[in-house]
Design a protein around this motif. Structure first.
Motif, PDB file in Angstrom:
ATOM      1  N   PHE A  40       0.828  -1.077   0.049  1.00  0.00           N
ATOM      2  CA  PHE A  40      -0.093   0.093   0.051  1.00  0.00           C
ATOM      3  C   PHE A  40       0.989   1.224  -0.343  1.00  0.00           C
ATOM      4  N   ARG A  41       1.051   1.899  -0.957  1.00  0.00           N
ATOM      5  CA  ARG A  41       1.974   2.894  -1.354  1.00  0.00           C
ATOM      6  C   ARG A  41       1.575   4.325  -1.314  1.00  0.00           C
ATOM      7  N   PHE A  42       1.950   5.156  -0.762  1.00  0.00           N
ATOM      8  CA  PHE A  42       1.648   6.640  -0.651  1.00  0.00           C
ATOM      9  C   PHE A  42       2.679   7.314  -1.183  1.00  0.00           C
ATOM     10  N   THR A  43       2.478   8.183  -2.312  1.00  0.00           N
ATOM     11  CA  THR A  43       3.665   9.057  -2.830  1.00  0.00           C
ATOM     12  C   THR A  43       3.524  10.469  -2.189  1.00  0.00           C
ATOM     13  N   ASN A  44       4.482  10.786  -1.783  1.00  0.00           N
ATOM     14  CA  ASN A  44       4.728  11.856  -1.201  1.00  0.00           C
ATOM     15  C   ASN A  44       5.470  12.892  -1.986  1.00  0.00           C
ATOM     16  N   PHE A  45       4.747  14.037  -2.630  1.00  0.00           N
ATOM     17  CA  PHE A  45       5.509  14.908  -3.666  1.00  0.00           C
ATOM     18  C   PHE A  45       6.250  16.143  -2.679  1.00  0.00           C
ATOM     19  N   GLY A  46       6.194  16.114  -1.591  1.00  0.00           N
ATOM     20  CA  GLY A  46       7.124  16.944  -0.773  1.00  0.00           C
ATOM     21  C   GLY A  46       6.609  18.522  -0.910  1.00  0.00           C
ATOM     22  N   PRO A  47       7.288  19.353  -0.461  1.00  0.00           N
ATOM     23  CA  PRO A  47       8.669  19.126   0.087  1.00  0.00           C
ATOM     24  C   PRO A  47       8.847  18.889   1.488  1.00  0.00           C
ATOM     25  N   GLN A  48       7.557  18.722   2.110  1.00  0.00           N
ATOM     26  CA  GLN A  48       7.691  18.416   3.647  1.00  0.00           C
ATOM     27  C   GLN A  48       7.726  16.976   3.759  1.00  0.00           C
ATOM     28  N   ARG A  68      -6.395  11.339 -13.496  1.00  0.00           N
ATOM     29  CA  ARG A  68      -5.582  11.839 -12.142  1.00  0.00           C
ATOM     30  C   ARG A  68      -5.187  13.219 -12.404  1.00  0.00           C
ATOM     31  N   LYS A  69      -5.549  14.336 -11.474  1.00  0.00           N
ATOM     32  CA  LYS A  69      -4.769  15.386 -11.499  1.00  0.00           C
ATOM     33  C   LYS A  69      -3.588  15.587 -10.482  1.00  0.00           C
ATOM     34  N   ILE A  70      -2.558  15.832 -10.596  1.00  0.00           N
ATOM     35  CA  ILE A  70      -1.496  15.887  -9.804  1.00  0.00           C
ATOM     36  C   ILE A  70      -0.790  16.841  -9.785  1.00  0.00           C
ATOM     37  N   ASN A  71      -0.460  17.636  -8.862  1.00  0.00           N
ATOM     38  CA  ASN A  71       0.264  19.113  -8.905  1.00  0.00           C
ATOM     39  C   ASN A  71      -0.128  19.754 -10.161  1.00  0.00           C
ATOM     40  N   GLY A  72      -1.602  19.814 -10.566  1.00  0.00           N
ATOM     41  CA  GLY A  72      -1.704  20.597 -11.541  1.00  0.00           C
ATOM     42  C   GLY A  72      -1.694  20.254 -13.052  1.00  0.00           C
ATOM     43  N   ASP A 132      -1.751  12.316  -2.346  1.00  0.00           N
ATOM     44  CA  ASP A 132      -1.590  12.904  -3.716  1.00  0.00           C
ATOM     45  C   ASP A 132      -1.822  11.683  -4.607  1.00  0.00           C
ATOM     46  N   LEU A 133      -1.125  10.516  -4.378  1.00  0.00           N
ATOM     47  CA  LEU A 133      -1.036   9.386  -5.059  1.00  0.00           C
ATOM     48  C   LEU A 133      -1.137   7.918  -4.356  1.00  0.00           C
ATOM     49  N   PHE A 134      -2.109   7.391  -4.421  1.00  0.00           N
ATOM     50  CA  PHE A 134      -2.022   6.073  -3.689  1.00  0.00           C
ATOM     51  C   PHE A 134      -2.200   4.927  -4.568  1.00  0.00           C
ATOM     52  N   LEU A 135      -1.299   4.055  -4.488  1.00  0.00           N
ATOM     53  CA  LEU A 135      -1.299   2.925  -5.613  1.00  0.00           C
ATOM     54  C   LEU A 135      -1.122   1.698  -4.446  1.00  0.00           C
ATOM     55  N   THR A 136      -1.956   0.475  -4.954  1.00  0.00           N
ATOM     56  CA  THR A 136      -1.979  -0.858  -4.342  1.00  0.00           C
ATOM     57  C   THR A 136      -0.873  -1.838  -5.252  1.00  0.00           C
ATOM     58  N   PHE A 137       0.151  -2.720  -4.985  1.00  0.00           N
ATOM     59  CA  PHE A 137       0.592  -3.669  -5.715  1.00  0.00           C
ATOM     60  C   PHE A 137       0.716  -4.850  -4.941  1.00  0.00           C
ATOM     61  N   PHE A 138       0.999  -6.115  -5.540  1.00  0.00           N
ATOM     62  CA  PHE A 138       1.249  -6.942  -5.242  1.00  0.00           C
ATOM     63  C   PHE A 138       2.904  -7.082  -5.087  1.00  0.00           C
ATOM     64  N   VAL A 139       3.683  -7.699  -4.054  1.00  0.00           N
ATOM     65  CA  VAL A 139       4.919  -7.846  -3.891  1.00  0.00           C
ATOM     66  C   VAL A 139       5.022  -9.102  -3.669  1.00  0.00           C
ATOM     67  N   PHE A 140       6.410  -9.691  -4.083  1.00  0.00           N
ATOM     68  CA  PHE A 140       6.570 -11.143  -4.190  1.00  0.00           C
ATOM     69  C   PHE A 140       8.002 -11.106  -4.456  1.00  0.00           C
ATOM     70  N   ARG A 141       8.524 -12.533  -3.992  1.00  0.00           N
ATOM     71  CA  ARG A 141       9.716 -13.027  -4.123  1.00  0.00           C
ATOM     72  C   ARG A 141       9.665 -14.588  -4.121  1.00  0.00           C
ATOM     73  N   ILE A 142      10.216 -14.999  -5.158  1.00  0.00           N
ATOM     74  CA  ILE A 142      10.512 -16.468  -4.994  1.00  0.00           C
ATOM     75  C   ILE A 142      11.876 -16.962  -5.526  1.00  0.00           C
ATOM     76  N   ALA A 143      12.446 -17.799  -4.660  1.00  0.00           N
ATOM     77  CA  ALA A 143      13.688 -18.076  -4.979  1.00  0.00           C
ATOM     78  C   ALA A 143      13.889 -19.601  -4.692  1.00  0.00           C
ATOM     79  N   GLY A 144      14.823 -20.393  -5.627  1.00  0.00           N
ATOM     80  CA  GLY A 144      15.098 -21.820  -5.771  1.00  0.00           C
ATOM     81  C   GLY A 144      16.644 -21.992  -5.581  1.00  0.00           C
ATOM     82  N   TYR A 145      16.827 -22.832  -4.668  1.00  0.00           N
ATOM     83  CA  TYR A 145      18.294 -22.940  -4.267  1.00  0.00           C
ATOM     84  C   TYR A 145      18.778 -24.434  -4.626  1.00  0.00           C
ATOM     85  N   LEU A 146      20.149 -24.653  -5.224  1.00  0.00           N
ATOM     86  CA  LEU A 146      20.689 -25.869  -5.801  1.00  0.00           C
ATOM     87  C   LEU A 146      21.368 -26.493  -4.439  1.00  0.00           C
ATOM     88  N   ASN A 147      21.240 -27.868  -4.333  1.00  0.00           N
ATOM     89  CA  ASN A 147      22.183 -28.559  -3.486  1.00  0.00           C
ATOM     90  C   ASN A 147      23.205 -28.824  -3.914  1.00  0.00           C
TER      91      ASN A 147
END
Lengths: 240, 272
Positions: A133-141, B230-234, A152-167
């Protein structure tokens, strides 16, 4: 002196960091450091320096902060606070909650993520799956404040990692391949998939050397590939 | 050194190799960028009343087997104030020469100028050669009256260093009061289940900051086939749904962007 010790948080923290037991609680400490370089087709190259500390209490409760500093074409800094519970119902399964802040200083943009995810760890196979759940902050604070969640911008993604190791015949060597869009201090877009070679060489029970080398192509979702990034990281892990 | 590989790991390795091979194009955006600059650039067009006009945004046409009935039907929806059409990529379904030619023929039949962008499908199976011959450059900057139009090549989901520098220079040098940028790849994920979105947000943020600094009005995009605004920062970020034909009886949409009284606004219309 006892009273002074209780009043000093740094002393308490140092004590915990070197202790294997506090009262009857078993503590396991793991320190990870790695350094390397990343090459980006649009921006050039930069250094990558990462650190991670993991504390596991009584084999279950996990607390692990991490830090990334990547100076170069665009200074990226990131830090995360993660907590989790290992051996959830079965030994291989655990659940985690990661708070992550990634700051792109060159453009004054930061991303604050809340990432709940499950992990599976077995001898030759590892997997993580969760949501970002990602919130983007365009600042400056508040660019470096991990718990700032602007709308300002809220997006939701799947995150994943898969790894296979040899013996290998030498049990100290662990070498495998992984596909992931999440790392210690980084959580990318859904199709920002890194294809890595991941290796660990256990020198002693406590000390290990690590190598991670990967490439991230662009255009996977559109079946039209181009080179985007390549990185190589060398590191060490120390376990108490 | 003995290596034991069990069936599961064999499958995992096989899957990884398959994913790598199962791609319809492996290309280089820098190469396309430089080739585009060497091609004849689309000419500026004049507009009768440069402060009061409209233009159309369509995307993801996916012309296949020489046709797209929705694209053909769309032509009847043009009105007298529509000065030109912008098509933001995936003009064809799989980069076939015949489909690029058919696309051009259909667009010419509308009788007004049009500007075309490149999408990932247009690169499939060596489509770049046909695109640059039959459509034109994938990166260019032109004007329509008081409007600066900048087309980016994001067909393989990255813009590359050279194109980013070129974009910055074009924005720095523009003198027109209105400006739009066209990209095939959408910048933001429309829904969690959608995979169509950029690989690397660092490029996206760098472009967004340029758009804010140099006052871009609209960024017109496609790729996801899902309408998103979307409108972002104008800055207005507009993704239109696709004109691709999935079935016989389906509704399709286009956007009309209107310049009037010093403002640029958009409205979405159904074709049927």
């Amino acid at each position: 002196m006892y009273k002074y010790f209780l009043k000093s948080p740094w002393l308490i923290l140092s004590f915990i960091l070197i202790s294997k037991n506090v009262y009857t609680i078993e503590l396991q400490h793991t320190f990870d450091l790695r350094t390397g370089a990343e090459i980006n087709t649009s921006f050039g190259w930069r250094l990558v320096n990462e650190a991670k500390y993991e504390l596991i209490l009584d084999k279950h409760w996990q607390l692990s902060p991490g830090l990334l500093l990547a100076p170069g074409w665009s200074f990226l800094s990131a830090y995360n606070l993660e907590t989790g519970y290992n051996q959830l119902f079965i030994e291989s399964l655990s659940v985690h909650l990661k708070f992550l802040n990634m700051s792109y200083h060159a453009v004054s943009v930061a991303e604050n993520s809340i990432i709940p995810y499950f992990s599976w760890r077995s001898k030759n196979f590892e997997a993580d799956l969760g949501l970002n759940f990602r919130f983007t902050n365009f600042g400056p604070q508040n660019l470096d404040f991990i718990f700032y969640y602007p709308k300002d911008l809220f997006l939701t993604f799947f995150v994943f990692r898969i790894a296979g190791y040899l013996n290998w015949e030498n049990p100290g060597i662990r070498l495998g391949i992984e596909m992931k869009n999440i790392d210690w201090n980084y959580a990318g877009n859904s199709m920002e998939i890194s294809f890595d070679i991941d290796g660990i060489y256990q020198i002693t029970n406590a000390l290990a050397l690590k190598l991670n080398m990967g490439t991230i192509p662009s255009g996977i979702s559109g079946l039209s590939l181009d080179f985007n990034r390549f990185n190589i990281l060398l590191g060490a892990q120390y376990r108490l | 050194m003995k290596i034991k590989i069990n069936l599961f790991r064999q499958f995992f390795i096989f899957s990884l190799i398959s994913i790598s091979l199962f791609n319809c194009s492996i290309d280089d955006v820098n190469r396309r960028f430089h080739e585009s600059l060497a091609l004849p650039q689309p000419s500026p067009i004049s507009i009768v009343d440069p402060n009061n006009f409209s233009f159309i945004h369509i995307t993801d046409l996916h012309v296949v087997n020489g046709k797209n009935p929705h694209l053909t039907a769309f032509g009847s929806r043009l009105i007298s104030t529509d000065a030109f059409i912008i098509a933001s990529g995936d003009l064809t379904d799989n980069g076939q020469q015949g489909d690029f030619a058919a696309y051009g023929k259909i667009m010419k039949s509308f009788g007004i100028p049009y500007f075309s962008g490149i999408g990932n499908h247009d690169l499939w199976f060596g489509g770049w050669d046909s695109f640059k011959t039959l459509v034109g450059p994938s990166v260019y900057s032109t004007t329509a009256g008081n409007l600066r139009i900048i087309f980016l090549d994001t067909a393989d989901d990255t813009i590359g260093a050279d194109q980013l520098q070129w974009l910055k220079k074009e924005l720095e040098q523009k003198t027109e009061p209105y400006c739009i940028v066209v990209s095939h790849y959408n910048f933001f994920l429309p829904t969690i289940l959608e995979t169509a979105m950029p690989t690397n947000m660092q490029e996206i943020y760098a472009m967004m900051r340029l758009f804010e600094k140099y006052r871009v009005d609209y960024v017109l995009m496609g790729h996801s086939h899902i309408y998103d605004y979307r409108k972002i920062n104008g800055i207005s970020y507009l993704v239109d749904s696709a004109l691709k034909q999935y079935s016989a009886n389906e509704q399709k949409y286009y956007n009309r962007i209107t310049v009037s009284n010093g403002k640029m606004t958009h409205q979405r219309f159904a074709i049927y």
